[in-house]
Design an enzyme around this catalytic site. Sequence first.
Site, mmCIF file in Angstrom:
data_model
loop_
_atom_site.group_PDB
_atom_site.id
_atom_site.type_symbol
_atom_site.label_atom_id
_atom_site.label_comp_id
_atom_site.label_asym_id
_atom_site.label_seq_id
_atom_site.Cartn_x
_atom_site.Cartn_y
_atom_site.Cartn_z
ATOM 1 N N GLU A 106 0.930 -1.469 -0.021
ATOM 2 C CA GLU A 106 0.060 -0.101 -0.119
ATOM 3 C C GLU A 106 0.926 1.208 0.052
ATOM 4 O OE1 GLU A 106 -2.374 -1.475 3.446
ATOM 5 O OE2 GLU A 106 -4.084 -0.991 2.224
ATOM 6 N N GLU A 126 -4.117 -9.538 4.135
ATOM 7 C CA GLU A 126 -4.645 -9.357 5.109
ATOM 8 C C GLU A 126 -6.054 -10.277 5.253
ATOM 9 O OE1 GLU A 126 -3.473 -6.924 3.135
ATOM 10 O OE2 GLU A 126 -2.574 -5.346 4.192
#
Length: 704
Positions: A106, A126
Amino acid sequence: MNTAHYDTHGNVAVIRLDNPPVNGLGLPLRQGIVDGIKKAEGDSAIKAVVIIGSDRAFSGGADISEFGTPKMLGEPNLLTVINYVESSSKPVVAAIGGACMGGGLELALGCHYRVSKPDAQISLPEVKLGILPGAGGTQRLPRVIGAEHALNMIVSGAAMPAKMFNGSALFDEMIDGDLLDGALSFAHKVVSENLPLKKVRNLKAKHANPEGFFMFARNTVGAVAKNYPAPLKCVDAVEAAVTKPFEKGMEIEREAFAHLINTSESKALRHAFFAERLTSKIPDVPSDTPTRDIKQVGVIGAGTMGTGISINFLNAGIPVTIVEMKQDGLDRGIAAIRKVYEGRVKKGKMTQEKAEAAMGLVTPSLSYDDLKNADLVIEAVFEEMGVKESVFKKLDEVCKPGAILASNTSTLDVDKIASFTKRPQDVIGLHFFSPANIMQLLEVIRGKETAKDVMATAMKLAKTIRKTAVVSGVCDGFIGNRMINQYSREALLMLQEGATVQQIDKAIEKFGFAMGPLRMADMAGGDIGFAIRKRQYAENPNMKKMVVADRLGEMGRFGQKTGSGFYRYEPGNRNALHDPEVDRVIEDVRKELRITPRKISNQEIVERCVYALVNEGARILEEGIAQRASDIDMVYLTGYGFPVYRGGPMHYAEEVGLLNVVRAMETFAENPDAEPGFWKPAALLQKCAAEGKRFDEQATSKNQ
Ligand SMILES: NC(=O)c1ccc[n+]([C@@H]2O[C@H](COP(=O)([O-])OP(=O)(O)OC[C@H]3O[C@@H](n4cnc5c(N)ncnc54)[C@H](O)[C@@H]3O)[C@@H](O)[C@H]2O)c1
């Protein structure tokens, strides 16, 4: 603490992430990145910035040591850092090598340019913790690799080699040589050509037919995800990346993240994640304890377990000598191993060469003398103390000093087995589960005299053969089987009291176990349970008898292997079929025991089975047989099909609330058919419930 280093190379500033082992984005590192950008912006000589990690990782994402602490969300949090980087007035280039995971990816997506080693591993894992990427990953990744690829990565959490996305907007350049050199020349190009500050947020995440695609995705993901809410939320978020403006998509991602982080499924998955890391830690065996080299393994007994155990080592490239009593037994065992490898080749899971290489590491033998060079010998012969005695006495004679002597016994006293040798410090239990080449769990049984370096070696070896090793003290059944006995017992007693075979299995399977207790008993073989019960009745005459199961045992109904047990089976088929004869046996037993059958709810079935596990687990903790409650959970998650999204029996009980668990036990104790004393809550359980503590919290405060 400085975990980001700043230096300059001509007119390019380099921020080097330095938070070993994988540059977890902890608070100091996040601060370091912001400081670096600030410094570069304030220096008019600097025209561009490179952010680079180590050879091992650009960044593995969130710093797991900050999980659950205020530091995790402390400012600058990851979102702040990414916004700061993205809005920098000078171009920022991410130089990616090694792992680039989760928050790491990210962050890279927040940079204006990305260059990468072709073999860097990128992922957004995640979902494996029951959440979704919460710092823009679901919005930015689809903008650079397209919705379909991005959704696949986000929903699976799988790592992909960077080179797969060469040519996409994810990477501006692949760097074959030195990463820093390559990144610097790329940055110089950006400066000299005056390239713009490219922001991923301004790209469009496209799909030719978003409506059709997301409907299809929802159906397929929903069918696979079943009890896990995160994957469908990932679909929502990626859809928003395609159909909504960036800021709106970010809002949807944030809402989904905030919802998921509080779900019991995510709590369970995060618990399992940490539990798995803890299992290998033994408080009095420090991580720097020297280990013994294991280059050559011996296995005694080429039966069900011996062959499965051997395959683990062959897969790891460790030569194995298998010793049997007779040639035909040995031949059968070697043929069984060959069949496993042939099956893998046929299914395309292994090359013929690799299979041959593994088979080439096996030495079949009828002589214990062939074990004289073995560094570790694992015994997997019949489960009789007399047989174990003769085997260990022989091993004591032939094995070299320092060799580790292990038993795969399921029930016998490892200390007694050790006493048959003059080297009890070298004896250990290595309790594999069937099929031993597949099951992830390995119980490592620590005897009274087992040496610390033997324990350290076993734990290290478990990693080599890709097992989850959990330490257990010596007791009947160790952690897993000792607990499962209580669980099965409740299932069997409920059959007598009024439940049906089908109802019990369905209720437990609905709770999430891979298989109900009666189908499991049929699969494992009723003869083993029957023999164990007979022994237990003899040892404890007051014990409540499981008469239905005993009656089926007397009838020779031992499950799948005899074609009938709690169910009946068609030849060559493992489908469990309803058998009216079993209903008749149950009815007869109820009459004999003068039990008036009552309606038993599915809730009672689940609670009695699961709380029986919990109570025995608490006793096991109390006695120091298990090191921690989370170890017990790992035993159940990796060896007994306990639903992962419930986190294991001890975690589940804590989530239900230990007070509620105790109260349910008190109700079960009032059942006139219950064995007096059976439902007395373990002292530790009672104490934790009364003090409002979790099991491991209680253990920690005891040690302080
Ligand atoms: N089957 C399971 O699910 C399971 C699971 C965990 C542990 N165990 C334990 O593993 C051990 C082996 O179980 P199994 O199911 O593989 O049994 P098995 O009957 O399939 O195999 C035992 C093998 O040992 C050989 N053997 C017996 N005495 C020997 C000796 N003195 N020297 C050399 N070989 C000898 C036999 O010929 C046989 O091939 C037992 O202690 C059992 O409790 C079994």
